[in-house]
Design a protein around this motif. Structure first.
Motif, PDB file in Angstrom:
ATOM      1  N   ASN A  91     -23.272 -48.420   6.244  1.00 56.28           N
ATOM      2  CA  ASN A  91     -23.562 -47.069   6.735  1.00 56.28           C
ATOM      3  C   ASN A  91     -22.497 -46.069   6.300  1.00 56.28           C
ATOM      4  O   ASN A  91     -22.810 -44.940   5.920  1.00 56.28           O
ATOM      5  CB  ASN A  91     -23.704 -47.065   8.255  1.00 56.28           C
ATOM      6  N   ARG A  92     -21.219 -46.476   6.332  1.00 56.42           N
ATOM      7  CA  ARG A  92     -20.140 -45.583   5.875  1.00 56.42           C
ATOM      8  C   ARG A  92     -20.249 -45.322   4.389  1.00 56.42           C
ATOM      9  O   ARG A  92     -20.018 -44.216   3.911  1.00 56.42           O
ATOM     10  CB  ARG A  92     -18.774 -46.205   6.173  1.00 56.42           C
ATOM     11  N   THR A  93     -20.574 -46.350   3.626  1.00 57.49           N
ATOM     12  CA  THR A  93     -20.565 -46.243   2.169  1.00 57.49           C
ATOM     13  C   THR A  93     -21.792 -45.522   1.628  1.00 57.49           C
ATOM     14  O   THR A  93     -21.690 -44.665   0.754  1.00 57.49           O
ATOM     15  CB  THR A  93     -20.470 -47.644   1.538  1.00 57.49           C
ATOM     16  N   ASP A 145     -21.667 -51.606   9.469  1.00 56.44           N
ATOM     17  CA  ASP A 145     -20.770 -50.448   9.549  1.00 56.44           C
ATOM     18  C   ASP A 145     -20.317 -50.028   8.155  1.00 56.44           C
ATOM     19  O   ASP A 145     -20.327 -48.844   7.819  1.00 56.44           O
ATOM     20  CB  ASP A 145     -19.540 -50.743  10.415  1.00 56.44           C
ATOM     21  N   TRP A 146     -19.905 -51.001   7.342  1.00 50.87           N
ATOM     22  CA  TRP A 146     -19.475 -50.703   5.972  1.00 50.87           C
ATOM     23  C   TRP A 146     -20.617 -50.068   5.188  1.00 50.87           C
ATOM     24  O   TRP A 146     -20.423 -49.059   4.514  1.00 50.87           O
ATOM     25  CB  TRP A 146     -19.018 -51.982   5.253  1.00 50.87           C
ATOM     26  N   ASP A 201     -13.483 -51.154  -2.365  1.00 52.16           N
ATOM     27  CA  ASP A 201     -14.490 -50.344  -1.685  1.00 52.16           C
ATOM     28  C   ASP A 201     -15.587 -51.174  -1.032  1.00 52.16           C
ATOM     29  O   ASP A 201     -16.521 -50.636  -0.454  1.00 52.16           O
ATOM     30  CB  ASP A 201     -15.143 -49.373  -2.686  1.00 52.16           C
ATOM     31  N   ALA A 208     -23.026 -42.071   4.602  1.00 47.73           N
ATOM     32  CA  ALA A 208     -22.077 -41.073   5.092  1.00 47.73           C
ATOM     33  C   ALA A 208     -22.422 -39.706   4.500  1.00 47.73           C
ATOM     34  O   ALA A 208     -22.769 -39.590   3.326  1.00 47.73           O
ATOM     35  CB  ALA A 208     -20.657 -41.460   4.700  1.00 47.73           C
TER      36      ALA A 208
END
Length: 152
Positions: A144-146, A141-142, A119, A149
């Motif tokens: 913000n997604r993690t 990006d990781w 993860d 989100a």
């Protein structure tokens, strides 16, 4: 008044470096510029002034006219140069594992656990013992997604 710049003939510059047996780091040191500058110059993404062009030609033992093309612009006229296209790499530095932990305020232990479970951020590693590295944009990006989100 005119402004003169020297655009590298990229293929000739790379060939001269190969024939001379030198790399960008050694050439940069000898000329007094950065490795990144030489790298951009050799790929045709950067131009230089007459002094640097002459120093490079002298170090490589090649005629200046074989390695560079002279570009002159008159500042009084409407002549314009085509804009130099630089890659996004300039604004997207490479971060190491410790940098990611510090920037995003995540404990290194937590980051290691996330990485082990699949993860974590998509780090890359050079060689079996190389340091983990990632581009800043990929890390953001990781993150913000993690962590940002919306719940599904």
């Amino acid at each position: 008044m005119t402004r003169t710049t020297y655009a590298a003939r990229a293929a000739n510059l790379q060939a001269a470096m190969k024939v001379r047996g030198t790399d960008g780091a050694h050439l940069a040191f000898a000329v007094g510029v950065t490795k990144q500058f030489i790298s951009y110059l050799a790929r045709g993404l950067r131009r230089c002034d007459a002094v640097i062009a002459a120093d490079i030609a002298r170090e490589l033992g090649a005629p200046l006219r074989d390695l560079f093309v002279v570009r002159s612009l008159s500042e009084e006229s409407n002549n314009t140069e085509e804009p130099m296209v630089l890659s996004a790499v300039d604004d997207d530095p490479i971060l190491f594992f410790e940098d990611v932990a510090t920037i995003f305020n995540i404990k290194p232990k937590t980051l290691r656990h996330l990485r082990a479970s699949g993860d974590g951020p998509p780090f890359a590693q050079r060689g079996t013992r190389g340091r983990l590295r990632i581009r800043r944009s990929e890390a953001e990006d990781w993150y913000n997604r993690t962590y940002w989100a919306p719940p599904t």
